[in-house]
Enzyme design. Sequence first.
Site, PDB file in Angstrom:
ATOM      1  N   GLY A   8      -2.582  16.906   2.832  1.00 52.83           N
ATOM      2  CA  GLY A   8      -2.609  16.605   1.335  1.00 52.83           C
ATOM      3  C   GLY A   8      -1.995  15.364   1.239  1.00 52.83           C
ATOM      4  N   ASN A  54      -3.394  12.400   0.980  1.00 51.06           N
ATOM      5  CA  ASN A  54      -3.971  11.770  -0.045  1.00 51.06           C
ATOM      6  C   ASN A  54      -3.804  12.265  -1.515  1.00 51.06           C
ATOM      7  OD1 ASN A  54      -5.760   9.289   0.668  1.00 51.06           O
ATOM      8  ND2 ASN A  54      -6.156  10.842   2.429  1.00 51.06           N
ATOM      9  N   MET A  93     -12.758  19.607   3.795  1.00 52.45           N
ATOM     10  CA  MET A  93     -13.500  19.498   4.945  1.00 52.45           C
ATOM     11  C   MET A  93     -14.776  20.447   4.870  1.00 52.45           C
ATOM     12  SD  MET A  93     -12.104  17.212   6.431  1.00 52.45           S
ATOM     13  CE  MET A  93     -10.560  16.603   6.839  1.00 52.45           C
ATOM     14  N   ARG A  94     -15.241  20.495   3.563  1.00 53.80           N
ATOM     15  CA  ARG A  94     -16.677  21.616   3.251  1.00 53.80           C
ATOM     16  C   ARG A  94     -17.802  20.582   2.511  1.00 53.80           C
ATOM     17  NH1 ARG A  94     -16.297  26.763   4.240  1.00 53.80           N
ATOM     18  NH2 ARG A  94     -14.229  27.358   5.184  1.00 53.80           N
ATOM     19  N   ASN A 134     -14.785  11.044  -3.213  1.00 59.99           N
ATOM     20  CA  ASN A 134     -14.419  11.418  -1.899  1.00 59.99           C
ATOM     21  C   ASN A 134     -13.909  10.224  -1.232  1.00 59.99           C
ATOM     22  OD1 ASN A 134     -14.480  12.962   0.543  1.00 59.99           O
ATOM     23  ND2 ASN A 134     -15.970  11.951   1.326  1.00 59.99           N
ATOM     24  N   HIS A 194     -12.993   8.802   2.533  1.00 54.99           N
ATOM     25  CA  HIS A 194     -13.506   8.916   3.726  1.00 54.99           C
ATOM     26  C   HIS A 194     -12.770   7.971   4.683  1.00 54.99           C
ATOM     27  CE1 HIS A 194     -16.241  10.269   6.937  1.00 54.99           C
ATOM     28  NE2 HIS A 194     -16.175   8.992   7.640  1.00 54.99           N
TER      29      HIS A 194
END
Length: 210
Positions: free
Chosen positions: A14, A16, A93-94, A110, A112
């Site tokens: 976590g 981010n 991660m889903r 999101n 990435h």
Amino acid sequence: MSKKKIAVLASGRGTNLQSIIDGVKSGQINNAAIELVISDKKEAYALERAGNNGIEALWIDPGAFPGHAEYNNALLQEMHKREIDLVVLAGYMRILSEGFVKAYKDAIINIHPSLIPAFCGKGYYGERVHMEVLEYGAKVTGATVHFVDEGTDTGPIILQKAVEVDREDTVQSLAKRVLEVEHTLLPLAVDLYCRDRLRIQGRRVDIETE
Ligand code: GAR
């Protein structure tokens, strides 16, 4: 403008999430309140970060639901209960279900760890991304913040920044430099969203300046 209510989904340490918490605290992110952090992993340090900052933290166990759609519906219920405006995926991660993405159309962001459309899509997450970058011999990678659509890492791009790959880089050293960039891009994108500065025009996201 009323404050945007944010929910963060995170599966891991976590950092981010922390960048958003810090951004709201310091005033770098305006017009925002983090209402909720949800993790699919009981041991995710992201949940502790939320707790340490007085933010409600929930572990919702995917194993407790018959399938993907049911799990996502449970997440959605928690969002609706708190009238969440923006969902941020910060190392989640889903893949979200189609129903979830539809319910929060143009309101899911999101982060990435590559320059999309390179090194992204199904199976590209976390350190695996940097490993592939090094194996491919790419000279440049980076970070991307994008809106989430029904595909995997395919939604309109909000912000990107490049990071050079050094000859001596390891997965860890590259991940570290990319992560530093992520921590600048994500709060910036959240602030722009919460101040209603983002306009989606097809695949392009225009940023309105004041
Ligand atoms: C970050 O590098 C993020 O970009 C990546 O996982 C890491 C989570 O770190 N996300 C993905 O790969 C999503 N496809 P954090 O838990 O410290 O924020």
